[in-house]
Design an enzyme around this catalytic site. Sequence first.
Site, PDB file in Angstrom:
ATOM      1  N   LYS A  86       0.804  -1.225   0.000  1.00  0.00           N
ATOM      2  CA  LYS A  86       0.000   0.000   0.000  1.00  0.00           C
ATOM      3  C   LYS A  86       0.837   1.276   0.000  1.00  0.00           C
ATOM      4  CE  LYS A  86      -4.497  -1.451   1.425  1.00  0.00           C
ATOM      5  NZ  LYS A  86      -4.331  -2.899   1.764  1.00  0.00           N
ATOM      6  N   GLU A 108      -9.838   7.301   2.902  1.00  0.00           N
ATOM      7  CA  GLU A 108     -10.766   6.352   3.522  1.00  0.00           C
ATOM      8  C   GLU A 108      -9.948   5.150   3.952  1.00  0.00           C
ATOM      9  OE1 GLU A 108      -9.953   6.376   0.411  1.00  0.00           O
ATOM     10  OE2 GLU A 108      -9.536   4.254   0.055  1.00  0.00           O
ATOM     11  N   SER A 377       1.617  -9.777  -1.004  1.00  0.00           N
ATOM     12  CA  SER A 377       1.305  -8.345  -0.911  1.00  0.00           C
ATOM     13  C   SER A 377       1.679  -7.733   0.424  1.00  0.00           C
ATOM     14  CB  SER A 377      -0.177  -8.115  -1.203  1.00  0.00           C
ATOM     15  OG  SER A 377      -0.987  -8.927  -0.368  1.00  0.00           O
TER      16      SER A 377
HETATM   17  C1  LIG Z   1      -5.162  -3.921   1.457  1.00  0.00           C
HETATM   18  C2  LIG Z   1      -4.441  -5.170   1.194  1.00  0.00           C
HETATM   19  C3  LIG Z   1      -4.847  -6.049   0.161  1.00  0.00           C
HETATM   20  C4  LIG Z   1      -6.065  -5.832  -0.697  1.00  0.00           C
HETATM   21  O1  LIG Z   1      -6.031  -4.677  -1.470  1.00  0.00           O
HETATM   22  P1  LIG Z   1      -5.769  -4.701  -3.048  1.00  0.00           P
HETATM   23  O2  LIG Z   1      -6.087  -3.297  -3.459  1.00  0.00           O
HETATM   24  O3  LIG Z   1      -6.676  -5.695  -3.661  1.00  0.00           O
HETATM   25  O4  LIG Z   1      -4.346  -5.040  -3.251  1.00  0.00           O
HETATM   26  C5  LIG Z   1      -4.084  -7.184  -0.067  1.00  0.00           C
HETATM   27  N1  LIG Z   1      -3.005  -7.478   0.683  1.00  0.00           N
HETATM   28  C6  LIG Z   1      -2.589  -6.670   1.691  1.00  0.00           C
HETATM   29  C7  LIG Z   1      -1.404  -7.065   2.486  1.00  0.00           C
HETATM   30  C8  LIG Z   1      -3.295  -5.497   1.983  1.00  0.00           C
HETATM   31  O5  LIG Z   1      -2.891  -4.707   2.970  1.00  0.00           O
END
Ligand SMILES: *Cc1c(COP(=O)(O)O)cnc(C)c1O
Length: 412
Positions: A86, A108, A377
Amino acid sequence: MEQQGYYGAFGGSFIPEILVPAFAELNEHFEQIKQDSAFWQSYLSMLADFSGRPTPLTYAEGLTKHYGKARIYIKREDLNHSGAHKINNALGQGLLAKRMNKTRVIAETGAGQHGVATAIVAAKLGLNATIYMGREDMERQYANVFWMKRYGAEVVPVDYGSRTLKDAINEALRDWVSSFEHTHYLLGTASGAHPFPSIVAYFQSIIGKEAKEQIMQAANRLPDRVYACVGGGSNALGVFQAFMPHPEVELIGVEAGGKGMASGLHASRIAYGQGTTGIAQGYKTLFLQNKDGQMRDTYSIAAGLDYTGVSPILADLAEQGRVRFEAATDVEVIDALKLIMTKEGLVPALESTHAFAGAFREIEQTTNQEIVIINMSGRGDKDIFNIAEGLQDDEWTAFIARKNEQYANATS
Ligand SMILES: *Cc1c(COP(=O)(O)O)cnc(C)c1O
């Protein structure tokens, strides 16, 4: 005129008249920075300097040996500052806000992860920050509220509707109506009214750019499959975009299957075929909604995947057949998490674990000549409460009970 800001049948910009100038200004600056290699360079050097990029592409030897099928590589977005992808978007939009001479950002947040990334970037870049968060979400994710405040952001509880993400989005837009002259709305995922899906996808594209170079270095060829989890869609688009021009690379988005398709307790808009086209929150996409267009309650073990809409860019790629969608259930996710931790010494966020679970389910279809990339992610150690709950760890529960008792005694 071509329908501006559409991705196939999805996207668009359904905004109140009063916000038209704000979106026009944003569009203009976004078009400018895309042509400006100096801006991208300043973005890259800030990511290197502050967030630790490039993140590695780790060969998962333990998992590869375990399955004896495709070679598995993991893109390590967990190693970013703040522990997830993020920050890529927050930092990019923070720099864009500075370029537009804004002194304040608003955002948000649902689970709070985007709020934390925004608060960090605001502190780093000297911007004021106000984060809107549903009261219900604040209760569920108090640790992130704590961090946002410590980084100097104002956290405003939203006390109407279901007191969750969609209400926080409405409140942020309401703020922007009267503040856009000096305020940038730093939206957190590849959704919302045009140009936000494009902006967020643009900044997250760094993930796939790096991963493509890294796999060429490591294996001297492109992967056969790339897996990513899909909430709003930003990390998935981030890793997918670089491979889009190569039809031989299969792209798989994994949604939150929760307690399964039949239970209704999930957040799968595409894989389970339950999302229908609608217009809400400023854009047109596939939403989980009832026949009257009322948003359905979604559920996921991973707070970050718990969203009714999905990026219009991904809705279009699904329709084109370029991205295949699957859903992983909570049970599959917990099993995958245990395996990853013991075979790799890594702890993915519950969101990211969906991508792994999706890949593991299909690994038998691959051969040992193939290569799979999984986008990790974010990291899971910051989700210790949720993970301990998911693993049903009794010793942890007993520890929390003892802590509670200590706090109760100390404050009585
Ligand atoms: C917020 C988040 C997501 C989901 O958000 P996307 O916009 O779909 O990437 C996925 N993995 C992590 C670690 C997150 O913090």
